[in-house]
Design a protein around this motif. Structure first.
Motif, PDB file in Angstrom:
ATOM      1  N   ALA A 308       1.325  -1.347   0.627  1.00 20.06           N
ATOM      2  CA  ALA A 308      -0.221   0.000   0.215  1.00 20.06           C
ATOM      3  C   ALA A 308       1.329   1.511   0.042  1.00 20.06           C
ATOM      4  N   ASP A 309       1.613   0.882   1.033  1.00 17.30           N
ATOM      5  CA  ASP A 309       3.442   2.596   1.042  1.00 17.30           C
ATOM      6  C   ASP A 309       3.233   2.855  -0.667  1.00 17.30           C
ATOM      7  N   VAL A 310       3.659   1.774  -1.758  1.00 16.73           N
ATOM      8  CA  VAL A 310       4.357   2.122  -2.546  1.00 16.73           C
ATOM      9  C   VAL A 310       2.846   2.424  -3.815  1.00 16.73           C
ATOM     10  N   SER A 311       2.885   1.851  -3.435  1.00 18.18           N
ATOM     11  CA  SER A 311       1.029   1.892  -4.254  1.00 18.18           C
ATOM     12  C   SER A 311       0.722   3.675  -3.915  1.00 18.18           C
ATOM     13  N   ALA A 312       0.556   3.835  -2.821  1.00 18.98           N
ATOM     14  CA  ALA A 312       0.489   5.342  -2.495  1.00 18.98           C
ATOM     15  C   ALA A 312       1.541   6.240  -3.164  1.00 18.98           C
ATOM     16  N   ILE A 313       2.845   6.201  -3.565  1.00 15.36           N
ATOM     17  CA  ILE A 313       3.957   6.679  -3.867  1.00 15.36           C
ATOM     18  C   ILE A 313       3.510   6.889  -5.283  1.00 15.36           C
ATOM     19  N   LEU A 314       2.830   5.938  -5.739  1.00  6.92           N
ATOM     20  CA  LEU A 314       2.844   6.310  -7.462  1.00  6.92           C
ATOM     21  C   LEU A 314       1.955   6.747  -7.428  1.00  6.92           C
ATOM     22  N   ARG A 315       0.562   7.048  -7.073  1.00  8.03           N
ATOM     23  CA  ARG A 315      -0.283   7.577  -6.605  1.00  8.03           C
ATOM     24  C   ARG A 315      -0.895   9.073  -6.210  1.00  8.03           C
ATOM     25  N   ASN A 316       0.658   9.731  -5.840  1.00  9.18           N
ATOM     26  CA  ASN A 316       0.319  10.617  -5.596  1.00  9.18           C
ATOM     27  C   ASN A 316       0.038  12.058  -6.013  1.00  9.18           C
ATOM     28  N   PRO A 317      -1.215  12.237  -6.106  1.00  8.02           N
ATOM     29  CA  PRO A 317      -2.259  13.242  -6.748  1.00  8.02           C
ATOM     30  C   PRO A 317      -1.056  14.882  -6.796  1.00  8.02           C
ATOM     31  N   ARG A 318      -0.678  15.237  -6.065  1.00 12.01           N
ATOM     32  CA  ARG A 318      -0.241  16.403  -5.882  1.00 12.01           C
ATOM     33  C   ARG A 318       1.491  16.214  -7.101  1.00 12.01           C
ATOM     34  N   LEU A 319       1.720  14.982  -6.378  1.00 12.12           N
ATOM     35  CA  LEU A 319       2.909  15.355  -7.400  1.00 12.12           C
ATOM     36  C   LEU A 319       3.027  14.912  -8.855  1.00 12.12           C
TER      37      LEU A 319
END
Ligand code: GLA
Length: 378
Positions: A308-319
């Motif tokens: 879940a942590d890696v998925s969240a990095i890839l989906r970071n909406p602001r970045l």
């Protein structure tokens, strides 16, 4: 105290007003878009090489497409599912046409493309401009099915399969820069002649003295690799030779920011976010930096099994919003104090995205070799 030493990049979008003093890049310095370019913003997707290398199969690609949807990556903007080297039969057919490896890709590439399109995604494929692909030339994959002399035929084949993205990889020690330009231009023209919008992604560096940082490839391709291969290494002593770490690729690519713009992307290589050799903090910094550089964001981890942590990095909406800003400006290193650096990327609304990057090391134990490198040299 410890937090002072953590490798951390904090990214914030701020108004131009607060940053005017430190940002020297102006919004007018982005490269012009080629007419009809299918890559007006940096392509977002996934590529098979970093996790699967030459053992990639049709089943794994379908599962990756499924995961791109179920993980939320598609909804976050990711589109391209790219099959890298080793998808093809080692022999062309009697008419000289490329075809799928019948064991690894039993349904064929058209069916795979249909499956990917059925998920609302786009289909990418790998090929090489010389006689052999990388796995054939320097690895153990049999055959000589590169596109040399087959450019028009192969581009037409790709278009008939519904290909939306071609990764075209030099992978040879021979050839001058002008020979590279001529050969890469042949495929550019062949792709255009198909009438299908196909993103053209080139790598002029592999097994060749890197030329990705010595020539502005914007006339030739939508995106071009700037360095040798990036592996899941934070930083090593290589300036631009295999294998590269995140810091090394950053240092070669950051000075090329002026080349960036709609349809013209410096490609600092596929992401190693979530690969075993990077910590989560390093993956976060890497993703933020690639976003600021306006780099294509091609995930290279196994997205079927990511945390879940890696998925969240890839989906970071602001970045992702920073990366996909329509101005397409490349982030510039506007301050370098050694271990601490500042990156700034002008945005289309007049604001500036800023990254504060601490690349200092925590302790000697933090220097470690990557533990696993599926997408390694052959
Ligand atoms: C080269 C490229 C990689 C990958 C492999 C495939 O090393 O730089 O990105 O495409 O070839 O063999």
């Amino acid at each position: 105290m410890v937090s002072l030493h953590r490798r951390l990049l904090r990214l914030l979008t701020a108004t131009a007003l607060t940053l005017t003093a430190c940002v020297t890049a102006s919004a007018g310095t982005t490269a012009e878009a080629a007419p009809g370019s299918p890559a007006l913003t940096p392509p977002l997707g996934w590529n098979s090489w970093n996790s699967f290398g030459c053992s990639i199969t049709e089943a794994q690609v379908r599962q990756a497409a499924d995961a791109m949807v179920s993980s939320g990556m598609r909804d976050a903007g990711y589109q391209y599912v790219v099959v890298d080297d080793c998808w093809f039969d080692p022999q062309r057919d009697a008419a000289g046409n490329l075809r799928a490896n019948p064991t690894k890709f039993p349904s064929g590439m058209k069916a795979l493309g249909d499956y990917i399109h059925g998920k609302g995604l786009k289909f990418g494929i790998y090929q090489a401009p010389n006689e052999k692909t990388c796995a054939q030339g320097v690895g153990t994959y049999p055959g000589s099915t590169g596109s040399k002399g087959h450019e028009r035929q192969d581009a037409a084949t790709f278009a008939s399969w519904g290909v939306d993205y071609l990764k075209y990889d030099w992978c040879s020690g021979s050839g001058t820069l002008s020979e590279q330009i001529a050969r890469f231009t042949l495929m550019r023209d062949a792709l255009r002649a198909t009438g299908r919008p196909i993103v053209y992604s080139i790598n002029p560096n592999s097994f060749h003295a890197p030329t990705g940082d010595k020539y502005d490839w914007g006339e030739v391709a939508d995106l071009w690799r700037t360095t040798e291969d990036l592996l899941d290494i934070w930083q090593n002593n290589n300036t631009n030779s295999y294998p590269m770490g995140v810091g090394n690729v950053l240092d070669v690519t950051a000075p090329l920011a002026a080349q960036s713009g709609p349809g013209n992307w410096n490609d600092p290589d596929m992401l190693v976010v979530g690969r075993p050799g990077l910590s989560l903090t390093e993956s976060r910094s890497h993703f933020a930096l690639w976003s600021l550089l306006s780099a294509p964001l091609m995930a290279g981890n196994d997205i079927r099994t990511m945390s879940a942590d890696v998925s969240a990095i890839l989906r970071n909406p602001r970045l992702l919003a920073v990366n996909q800003d329509p101005l397409g400006a490349g982030g510039r290193r506007v301050r370098d104090d050694g271990d601490t650096e500042v990156f700034a990327k002008p945005m289309s609304d007049g604001s500036v995205a800023v990254g504060l990057f601490n690349r200092g090391v925590l302790a000697p134990a933090r220097h470690r070799a990557p533990r696993h490198q599926a997408g390694q040299r052959h």
